[in-house]
Design a protein around this motif. Structure first.
Motif, PDB file in Angstrom:
ATOM      1  N   SER A 382     -14.658   7.268  12.629  1.00 37.27           N
ATOM      2  CA  SER A 382     -13.469   7.914  12.066  1.00 37.27           C
ATOM      3  C   SER A 382     -13.467   8.003  10.546  1.00 37.27           C
ATOM      4  O   SER A 382     -12.403   8.122   9.931  1.00 37.27           O
ATOM      5  CB  SER A 382     -12.205   7.173  12.542  1.00 37.27           C
ATOM      6  N   THR A 383     -14.639   7.985   9.918  1.00 38.94           N
ATOM      7  CA  THR A 383     -14.688   8.059   8.457  1.00 38.94           C
ATOM      8  C   THR A 383     -13.996   9.302   7.933  1.00 38.94           C
ATOM      9  O   THR A 383     -13.192   9.231   6.983  1.00 38.94           O
ATOM     10  CB  THR A 383     -16.152   8.034   7.970  1.00 38.94           C
ATOM     11  N   ALA A 384     -14.282  10.477   8.520  1.00 38.85           N
ATOM     12  CA  ALA A 384     -13.661  11.718   8.035  1.00 38.85           C
ATOM     13  C   ALA A 384     -12.147  11.654   8.166  1.00 38.85           C
ATOM     14  O   ALA A 384     -11.409  12.123   7.283  1.00 38.85           O
ATOM     15  CB  ALA A 384     -14.214  12.917   8.806  1.00 38.85           C
ATOM     16  N   THR A 385     -11.659  11.054   9.232  1.00 29.53           N
ATOM     17  CA  THR A 385     -10.213  10.915   9.440  1.00 29.53           C
ATOM     18  C   THR A 385      -9.595  10.011   8.375  1.00 29.53           C
ATOM     19  O   THR A 385      -8.575  10.348   7.757  1.00 29.53           O
ATOM     20  CB  THR A 385      -9.940  10.327  10.828  1.00 29.53           C
ATOM     21  N   LEU A 386     -10.206   8.872   8.153  1.00 26.59           N
ATOM     22  CA  LEU A 386      -9.657   7.882   7.221  1.00 26.59           C
ATOM     23  C   LEU A 386      -9.703   8.362   5.779  1.00 26.59           C
ATOM     24  O   LEU A 386      -8.802   8.055   4.983  1.00 26.59           O
ATOM     25  CB  LEU A 386     -10.414   6.564   7.377  1.00 26.59           C
ATOM     26  N   LEU A 387     -10.729   9.132   5.418  1.00 25.13           N
ATOM     27  CA  LEU A 387     -10.784   9.671   4.060  1.00 25.13           C
ATOM     28  C   LEU A 387      -9.814  10.840   3.882  1.00 25.13           C
ATOM     29  O   LEU A 387      -9.361  11.111   2.769  1.00 25.13           O
ATOM     30  CB  LEU A 387     -12.214  10.111   3.722  1.00 25.13           C
ATOM     31  N   ALA A 393      -5.271   3.395   6.823  1.00 27.50           N
ATOM     32  CA  ALA A 393      -5.989   2.129   6.619  1.00 27.50           C
ATOM     33  C   ALA A 393      -5.018   0.991   6.302  1.00 27.50           C
ATOM     34  O   ALA A 393      -3.912   1.212   5.812  1.00 27.50           O
ATOM     35  CB  ALA A 393      -6.997   2.280   5.486  1.00 27.50           C
ATOM     36  N   ASP A 394      -5.444  -0.223   6.614  1.00 27.62           N
ATOM     37  CA  ASP A 394      -4.752  -1.419   6.152  1.00 27.62           C
ATOM     38  C   ASP A 394      -5.208  -1.660   4.708  1.00 27.62           C
ATOM     39  O   ASP A 394      -6.355  -2.046   4.466  1.00 27.62           O
ATOM     40  CB  ASP A 394      -5.107  -2.615   7.033  1.00 27.62           C
ATOM     41  N   GLY A 395      -4.343  -1.406   3.764  1.00 28.61           N
ATOM     42  CA  GLY A 395      -4.701  -1.500   2.362  1.00 28.61           C
ATOM     43  C   GLY A 395      -5.149  -2.882   1.924  1.00 28.61           C
ATOM     44  O   GLY A 395      -5.778  -3.037   0.874  1.00 28.61           O
ATOM     45  N   GLN A 396      -4.843  -3.902   2.733  1.00 28.42           N
ATOM     46  CA  GLN A 396      -5.245  -5.263   2.387  1.00 28.42           C
ATOM     47  C   GLN A 396      -6.632  -5.625   2.922  1.00 28.42           C
ATOM     48  O   GLN A 396      -7.156  -6.689   2.599  1.00 28.42           O
ATOM     49  CB  GLN A 396      -4.241  -6.268   2.955  1.00 28.42           C
ATOM     50  N   ASN A 414      -7.323   1.593  12.614  1.00 26.72           N
ATOM     51  CA  ASN A 414      -6.832   0.223  12.738  1.00 26.72           C
ATOM     52  C   ASN A 414      -5.761   0.130  13.823  1.00 26.72           C
ATOM     53  O   ASN A 414      -4.717   0.784  13.733  1.00 26.72           O
ATOM     54  CB  ASN A 414      -6.271  -0.227  11.384  1.00 26.72           C
ATOM     55  N   PRO A 415      -5.992  -0.683  14.872  1.00 27.53           N
ATOM     56  CA  PRO A 415      -5.017  -0.770  15.967  1.00 27.53           C
ATOM     57  C   PRO A 415      -3.718  -1.460  15.578  1.00 27.53           C
ATOM     58  O   PRO A 415      -2.736  -1.404  16.332  1.00 27.53           O
ATOM     59  CB  PRO A 415      -5.758  -1.576  17.035  1.00 27.53           C
ATOM     60  N   SER A 455      -8.854  -7.604   8.423  1.00 27.42           N
ATOM     61  CA  SER A 455      -7.562  -6.928   8.229  1.00 27.42           C
ATOM     62  C   SER A 455      -6.421  -7.903   8.489  1.00 27.42           C
ATOM     63  O   SER A 455      -6.276  -8.407   9.616  1.00 27.42           O
ATOM     64  CB  SER A 455      -7.447  -5.744   9.185  1.00 27.42           C
ATOM     65  N   PRO A 456      -5.604  -8.191   7.494  1.00 30.63           N
ATOM     66  CA  PRO A 456      -4.467  -9.089   7.727  1.00 30.63           C
ATOM     67  C   PRO A 456      -3.537  -8.592   8.829  1.00 30.63           C
ATOM     68  O   PRO A 456      -3.011  -9.397   9.621  1.00 30.63           O
ATOM     69  CB  PRO A 456      -3.757  -9.126   6.370  1.00 30.63           C
TER      70      PRO A 456
END
Length: 636
Positions: A382-387, A393-396, A414-415, A455-456
């Motif tokens: 899912s790189t293209a999706t996340l970019l 994304a979980d920013g932490q 991220n689930p 991921s927290p």
């Protein structure tokens, strides 16, 4: 021709995956300095490597950028050479080298670089064997896939075939559709059908026969007519395609193939799922190519087009709720958010399918009895999706805290991010409005070991739901996805890893066994419906011989056309589990398909080989007969 050319070679080295040597030739009239060299290649440089004559500036999956020493100047006619030892895998074939290259100058300009296949040093590359024997047809009829039962006597070649008087309009429409299909595939050949009586032709009489099985047909040849009997539209279409094939073969190779004057054909498919998958994320194929591929599937009596629309490299489907998916995620280039990959050079490459494109393709497929199954590959790949949508994304989460097998960092949805489900809900809403298929394929493959563990938000989710590790997190995610699809009247299809970490409810779930044949039996034992698509036999991107000169991938070994043809996907599947075996599917992954020539070399004749394996009982297959006929079959 570009002003710069890159040659690459590989040499085996004891105790490592070997050494790559790069030689950049300056063919321009100007000296070259203050530049970087970028290239894409599936043979990736490992984190631990030794580079002599250059330094690795940046790497993103298959994209590499190298810098020369600051003082280097390459004069006109000169060259720059550097070596790299420390690779992610050992290259096995010519296509394991550079797939695109360009220079970036100090002023920001990007200049194209010519390149060739990977050369082998220090070892014999072997000899490529013939992929097809001359072939021999004991029964002189050009039919692929070969029918269930046949008893024919050859006769004179009719001028054409036409519908009998008072034929129903729906049968004439079906004949017209197959006529159009033939004319698209063989535009310079004489048409096999006419819609009116023709002197010297032979009439077709259509009979609706309820006792014939679904998708089956019978053909009876007499001195005056051909009787085509079927219970449904699909059977009638398959019968017409068989008639077109018979006439085509008798015309194209009259020494070897004939048209029957007497006798019968009784035919029906072995499996109800006879599929072909196409990855359009790594390489984009315009609408015209997709339509032609669907025509080829119909000609080979395949009935499923599995359309892999998203991956790390690109998102190809217009989603009106999230235009950034294609505005960002369908573009790769030196100055784009997504860096070049697998064939992208100095110019941006972009491509996606509008929703109008989708409707046109789905309607075209439906007219030929081909069901289009869309795939949105989640949660991994899912790189293209996340970019495109960073808020997913979980920013932490620490950057580069895990990497996929292809080298992409942090590439899984991220689930524990609730927006993930809001996003996918809107995506699914638009997909189900475009694709009438009962299945929506959600991928579920190759989530990296250790994904999400830094991921927290996922740590909190794991504690709350009592989950342990990546696989159980994925199972939690996919259970929610299955429920979302059920709410929208769709069933979940996925790759075999969907079963990991506890899996999901097998009821109404279809999984594709790709990693190895034994996986399919394990999935059936767990209660899943299964489509067999093992890389070792049905992945059409695999090289077809061991020789270095053969193009293609190597992770699953090599798969000559005869192996794809003779392979029996059911294997040791117990009889009690036979009902779980839905069928088989060829997969076209396009990392290596940077030219039409490579596409046709790798896909054909293996795609018709898998088509016959999907249709024809094992005892009726004959490799020599297949080899004699398939030479006349269409390519992209």
């Amino acid at each position: 021709m570009a002003d710069y050319s890159l040659e690459t070679s590989w040499r085996p080295v004891e105790g490592s995956f070997g050494r790559l040597t790069f030689t950049l030739h300056n063919l321009s009239a100007e000296p070259l300095s203050g530049f970087s060299l970028a290239y894409t290649s599936e043979t990736r440089v490992a984190d631990k490597h030794v580079c002599d004559g250059a330094s690795l500036k940046r790497q993103v999956a298959h994209f590499h950028e190298f810098l020369p020493s600051e003082q280097l100047t390459v004069p006109p006619g000169g060259r720059w050479r550097f070596t790299v030892e420390g690779l992610s895998r050992e290259p096995k074939h010519v296509t394991a080298g550079v797939k695109s290259a360009y220079l970036t100058l100090a002023d920001g300009r990007h200049l194209p670089v010519d390149f060739g296949d990977l050369m082998l040093e220090g070892r014999d590359g072997g000899v490529s064997p013939p992929l097809l024997p001359p072939g021999k047809a004991d029964e002189p009829y050009a039919l692929l896939p070969w029918p269930l039962a046949l008893g024919l006597k050859a006769g004179d070649l009719p001028a054409t075939l036409y519908p009998a008087e008072r034929t129903r309009p729906d049968a004439i429409e079906a004949l017209s559709q197959v006529l159009s299909l033939y004319q698209r595939l063989y535009p310079v050949e004489d048409a096999p059908f006419s819609l009116r009586a023709v002197e010297g032709g032979r009439r077709i009489r259509f009979v609706a026969e309820s006792s014939i099985a679904a998708f089956a047909y019978e053909l009876r040849f007499t001195a005056h007519e051909i009787v085509l009997s079927s219970a449904d539209e699909a059977g009638r279409r398959y019968g017409l395609i068989s008639l077109a094939q018979l006439l085509h073969g008798a015309r194209a190779d009259g020494e070897r193939f004939k048209f029957p004057n007497f006798g019968t054909i009784a035919d029906q498919p072995r499996y109800d799922w006879r599929g072909c998958h196409l990855d359009v994320s790594r390489q984009f194929y315009p609408v015209a190519d997709i339509l032609r591929l669907i025509d080829i599937l119909a000609w080979n009596k395949l009935n499923i087009f599995h359309w892999h629309l998203t991956d790390d490299e690109a998102w190809r489907l217009e989603i009106k709720a999230y235009p950034a998916l294609t505005e960002i995620g369908a573009r790769r280039g030196p100055d784009e958010v997504l860096v070049p990959q697998l064939g992208d050079g100095a110019e941006t490459r972009a491509g996606h399918y509008t929703q109008d494109d989708i409707r046109r393709i789905v309607a075209h497929a439906a007219s030929l009895g081909v069901e289009v199954v869309p795939e949105i590959d989640i949660p991994g790949h899912s790189t293209a999706t996340l970019l495109s949508l960073p808020e997913l994304a979980d920013g932490q989460e620490a950057p580069d805290s895990y990497r996929a097998v292809q080298g992409y960092p942090n590439n899984a949805l991220n689930p524990a991010v609730e927006f993930t489900y809001e996003f996918l809900g809107k995506v699914f809403d638009e997909i189900v409005a475009l694709f009438p298929s009962e299945y929506l394929h959600i991928g579920g493959d190759e989530v990296a070991e250790g994904a999400w563990l830094s991921s927290p938000l996922c740590q909190a989710l794991m504690k709350r739901e009592k989950l342990a590790g990546t696989a159980e997190l994925q199972s939690y995610f996919l259970k929610r996805i299955k429920a979302m699809l059920s709410e929208r009247g769709r069933k979940l299809a996925g790759w075999n890893e969907v079963s990991h970490g506890g899996g999901i409810d097998p009821d109404g779930t279809l999984l594709m066994a790709w990693e190895k044949p034994a996986v399919g039996i394990e999935l059936a034992q767990q209660g899943y419906d299964v489509v067999m698509t093992p890389g070792q036999a049905y992945y059409l991107d695999m090289a077809q011989a061991e020789a270095w000169a053969e193009p293609g991938a190597a992770w699953a070994g090599y798969s000559p056309p005869e192996h794809s043809y003779t392979y029996e996907a059911e294997g040791e599947l117990p009889e009690a589990l036979q009902e779980k075996m839905r069928g088989i599917q060829a997969c076209i992954w396009t990392e290596n398909f940077i030219s039409r020539a490579y596409f046709n070399r790798l896909v054909f004749p293996r795609l018709p080989a898998v088509a016959e394996a999907a249709w024809t009982p094992s005892g009726r297959k004959d490799w020599d007969r297949f080899a004699a006929i398939v030479r006349m079959w269409p390519m992209l």
